[in-house]
Motif scaffolding. Structure first.
Motif, PDB file in Angstrom:
ATOM      1  N   SER B  24       0.871  -1.173   0.000  1.00 53.02           N
ATOM      2  CA  SER B  24       0.000   0.000   0.000  1.00 53.02           C
ATOM      3  C   SER B  24       0.915   1.233   0.000  1.00 53.02           C
ATOM      4  O   SER B  24       0.785   2.134   0.829  1.00 53.02           O
ATOM      5  CB  SER B  24      -0.912  -0.046   1.231  1.00 53.02           C
ATOM      6  N   LEU B  25       1.856   1.213  -0.932  1.00 54.76           N
ATOM      7  CA  LEU B  25       2.962   2.180  -0.918  1.00 54.76           C
ATOM      8  C   LEU B  25       2.525   3.628  -1.099  1.00 54.76           C
ATOM      9  O   LEU B  25       3.150   4.532  -0.578  1.00 54.76           O
ATOM     10  CB  LEU B  25       3.966   1.836  -2.034  1.00 54.76           C
ATOM     11  N   SER B  26       1.473   3.826  -1.865  1.00 51.00           N
ATOM     12  CA  SER B  26       1.041   5.200  -2.133  1.00 51.00           C
ATOM     13  C   SER B  26      -0.477   5.190  -2.192  1.00 51.00           C
ATOM     14  O   SER B  26      -1.058   4.451  -3.000  1.00 51.00           O
ATOM     15  CB  SER B  26       1.636   5.653  -3.471  1.00 51.00           C
ATOM     16  N   THR B  27      -1.116   5.964  -1.339  1.00 55.71           N
ATOM     17  CA  THR B  27      -2.579   5.938  -1.281  1.00 55.71           C
ATOM     18  C   THR B  27      -3.131   7.336  -1.546  1.00 55.71           C
ATOM     19  O   THR B  27      -2.394   8.315  -1.587  1.00 55.71           O
ATOM     20  CB  THR B  27      -3.061   5.465   0.103  1.00 55.71           C
ATOM     21  N   ALA B  28      -4.452   7.395  -1.740  1.00 53.90           N
ATOM     22  CA  ALA B  28      -5.082   8.694  -2.026  1.00 53.90           C
ATOM     23  C   ALA B  28      -5.921   9.146  -0.840  1.00 53.90           C
ATOM     24  O   ALA B  28      -6.940   9.800  -1.007  1.00 53.90           O
ATOM     25  CB  ALA B  28      -5.923   8.580  -3.286  1.00 53.90           C
ATOM     26  N   GLY B  29      -5.525   8.783   0.365  1.00 53.40           N
ATOM     27  CA  GLY B  29      -6.235   9.229   1.567  1.00 53.40           C
ATOM     28  C   GLY B  29      -7.498   8.418   1.817  1.00 53.40           C
ATOM     29  O   GLY B  29      -7.757   7.416   1.144  1.00 53.40           O
ATOM     30  N   SER B  30      -8.289   8.846   2.796  1.00 59.38           N
ATOM     31  CA  SER B  30      -9.470   8.081   3.172  1.00 59.38           C
ATOM     32  C   SER B  30     -10.766   8.800   2.812  1.00 59.38           C
ATOM     33  O   SER B  30     -11.846   8.249   2.990  1.00 59.38           O
ATOM     34  CB  SER B  30      -9.447   7.819   4.683  1.00 59.38           C
ATOM     35  N   VAL B  36      -9.207   3.287   3.218  1.00 57.98           N
ATOM     36  CA  VAL B  36      -8.080   3.959   2.560  1.00 57.98           C
ATOM     37  C   VAL B  36      -8.188   3.700   1.060  1.00 57.98           C
ATOM     38  O   VAL B  36      -8.374   2.557   0.637  1.00 57.98           O
ATOM     39  CB  VAL B  36      -6.734   3.437   3.118  1.00 57.98           C
ATOM     40  N   MET B  37      -8.118   4.786   0.289  1.00 56.68           N
ATOM     41  CA  MET B  37      -8.293   4.643  -1.171  1.00 56.68           C
ATOM     42  C   MET B  37      -6.944   4.376  -1.834  1.00 56.68           C
ATOM     43  O   MET B  37      -5.975   5.087  -1.559  1.00 56.68           O
ATOM     44  CB  MET B  37      -8.844   5.945  -1.781  1.00 56.68           C
TER      45      MET B  37
END
Lengths: 251, 315
Positions: B24-30, B36-37
């Motif tokens: 989940s190295l890079s996510t777009a926030g929640s 978590v997106m």
């Protein structure tokens, strides 16, 4: 206009040539539409003409040095006609990223605040082509210059030159200022937006290059450009633009 | 690669296909929810694919290279020493840095020099009796692209995790966190010629070539480590399984660009190899150990090239 001046004008025109360079976008890129907020940035499907000119000036300084660019290449680059053919397909997605925002507090002390920024990122299929109309004797140097461009605008918009050739643009495939379009033919809903361009073809070196006395922004003007691209697909904040020919006014 | 102990590198490009499993190295926030997106990017073929932002790889590289700089006795400014992402801009409040100049920043901090910095311009303020400030900046020498998953080679599983709330009353919270797997195309460009220099006007400030070489070696070591030991968001509990690393490294030895080509195209290595010439070498690699060996050779034998403008002044 005297006959001599007329002849000189014709000679100057006849010694012009078109040079074209194909560029591959190896990953996503983001060329911000001027006047869109830096904190919530919309993007162009490809860089605009001022971005192309500035990139060539930057690369020119790297290859040939400041003095040579100022004296020899800058007069050519500021007055060259620039046409840009966008890639065949451009997909645009909105991305949330972390960034720093400058804040000026009440006591006028600057502080930096971490913030969430929104930035559109584009992904392209097919090459983008940059066409320049330049004097014939500048062809060789311009060839080297076009080959050495490594990014457009900011360094996260990486690009790689695939080849340079001498060929004129098909105007219906290039982004054009609104006033060049034929106003008698109904248009399709083409992607259009403001684009920056040099204010005039007589700008001085100090207008453009950082360190000059004039603020850089006054050297540029915004113009509405119509891109030969229509929206094929839209889902939420994502959209896919595909190239479709424009009609243009023959002058 | 020939074992030339002084091979000058003007610019390098890394064109890589990396397989990461359960990350989940890079996510777009929640988005305000308990989910978590994952980060997603629409591709030009209309497929939506998984993505990891280049910012996170760049942060990781900056942290790693700062360690190598410290170990090598390369200088770091007080901001970079404590991992302050503002870099030179964070020095403005310090009285001893009142007279900040480009030369001082580049000479006194190897991280500001290689990863770039921005000190914004400011108008004079008569009320506060502060003077005007000129913009001082340097573009980064290391650019990371988004890592984009091959459209037919990625998958996602939503995992239910528990998380403690902010207070005792909030109790336990359920969070849905995506575990993503895929083969990712990633490009990195490193302009080694710019070490110790102003890359807008092409003026060299760090004139001691040995110091430039130390900085170059540290950058290469950190690049090697960034790719063989991925890091980013949630690695404390979701350290990715790296199961493949292949691609090609292009090296430009004289003025010009090292070509970049996306691993989203299956023939990217062949295309890069076709661009090789006398000043552009392309080194393909199929495995992680081949990549590691190649990088170690570069670390041992390469030096940052001198720009043609500087060669005459150094002779």
């Amino acid at each position: 206009m005297t006959q001599v001046q007329q002849r000189q004008g014709i000679e100057q025109q006849s010694s012009q040539m078109w040079i074209a360079a194909d560029y591959h976008f190896p990953s996503t890129y983001s060329c911000r539409i001027p006047m869109s907020s830096a904190n919530c940035a919309s993007v162009l499907p490809a860089p605009g003409p001022a971005t192309v000119r500035l990139a060539l000036i930057r690369v020119g300084i790297e290859l040939f040095g400041l003095d040579f660019v100022r004296e020899e290449l800058f007069p050519i680059l500021r007055s060259a006609t620039v046409r840009i053919r966008p890639p065949e397909r451009v997909a645009i997605s909105q991305q949330l990223i972390r960034g720093y925002k400058w804040n000026e507090a009440r006591q006028k002390r600057e502080t930096i605040q971490e913030s969430i920024l929104v930035r559109e990122m584009a992904h392209a299929a097919g090459p983008m082509t940059v066409f320049l109309q330049i004097p014939e004797d500048a062809g060789q140097r311009m060839h080297v210059l076009l080959q050495a461009v490594g990014y457009w605008g900011q360094s996260s918009s990486l690009t790689s030159c695939l080849g340079v050739m001498s060929t004129p643009p098909l105007l219906e495939e290039c982004a054009l200022p609104l006033d060049l379009l034929d106003d008698t033919i109904p248009l399709r809903p083409f992607f259009s937006c403001p684009v920056t361009e040099f204010r005039s073809n007589q700008l001085s070196w100090e207008d453009i290059v950082p360190g000059g006395k004039m603020p850089k922004t006054s050297a540029l003007r915004c113009e509405i450009y119509v891109w030969p691209m229509v929206t094929e697909y839209r889902h939420g904040t994502q959209k896919l633009l595909v190239r479709a020919p424009l009609f243009w006014k023959v002058q | 690669m020939s074992e030339n102990p002084q091979a000058p590198f003007y610019e390098m490009s890394f064109n890589v296909l990396a397989a990461w499993q359960a990350h989940s190295l890079s996510t777009a926030g929640s988005n305000g929810s308990n989910r978590v997106m994952p980060r997603r990017q629409l591709l030009a073929d209309k497929s939506e694919t998984d993505a990891c932002s280049g910012n996170i790889s760049k942060h990781h590289h900056a942290a790693l290279v700062a360690e190598y700089f410290a170990a090598d006795d390369s200088p770091l400014c007080p901001a970079c020493r404590v991992g302050d992402g503002r870099r030179a801009a964070a020095l403005l409040d310090r009285p001893e840095y009142g007279n900040l100049s480009f030369e001082r920043i580049v000479c006194e901090c190897a991280l500001c020099d290689t990863h770039g910095f921005l000190v914004t311009a400011k108008n004079a303020d008569s009320e506060m009796s502060t003077g005007a400030r000129q913009k001082i900046s340097k573009q980064t020498l290391i650019d990371f692209s988004y890592a984009l998953a091959l459209p037919d080679r990625h998958a996602e599983t939503s995992q239910l995790h528990t998380r403690s709330g902010a207070s005792k009353e909030e109790g336990q919270m359920l969070m849905k966190i995506p575990a993503r797997s895929g083969e990712y195309a990633l490009c990195v460009r490193y302009r080694s010629v710019g070490i110790g220099a102003d890359t807008e006007q092409w003026l060299l400030y760090v004139k001691d070539q040995a110091l430039r070489e130390k900085r170059h070696r540290a950058v290469l070591r950190a690049l090697r480590d960034t790719l063989v030991s991925p890091a980013g968001a949630r690695v404390a509990t979701m350290l990715p399984h790296l199961t493949r690393l292949s691609g090609a490294i292009a090296v430009r030895t004289d003025v010009g660009r090292a070509p970049l080509y996306s691993a989203l195209e299956s023939d990217f290595v062949t295309r890069l190899q076709a661009m090789a010439d006398e000043t552009c070498q392309v080194y393909p690699f199929e495995t992680i150990e081949a990549f590691y060996r190649l990088m170690n050779t570069f670390i041992a034998t390469s030096v940052p090239a001198l720009h043609p403008f500087w060669k005459t002044s150094q002779q």
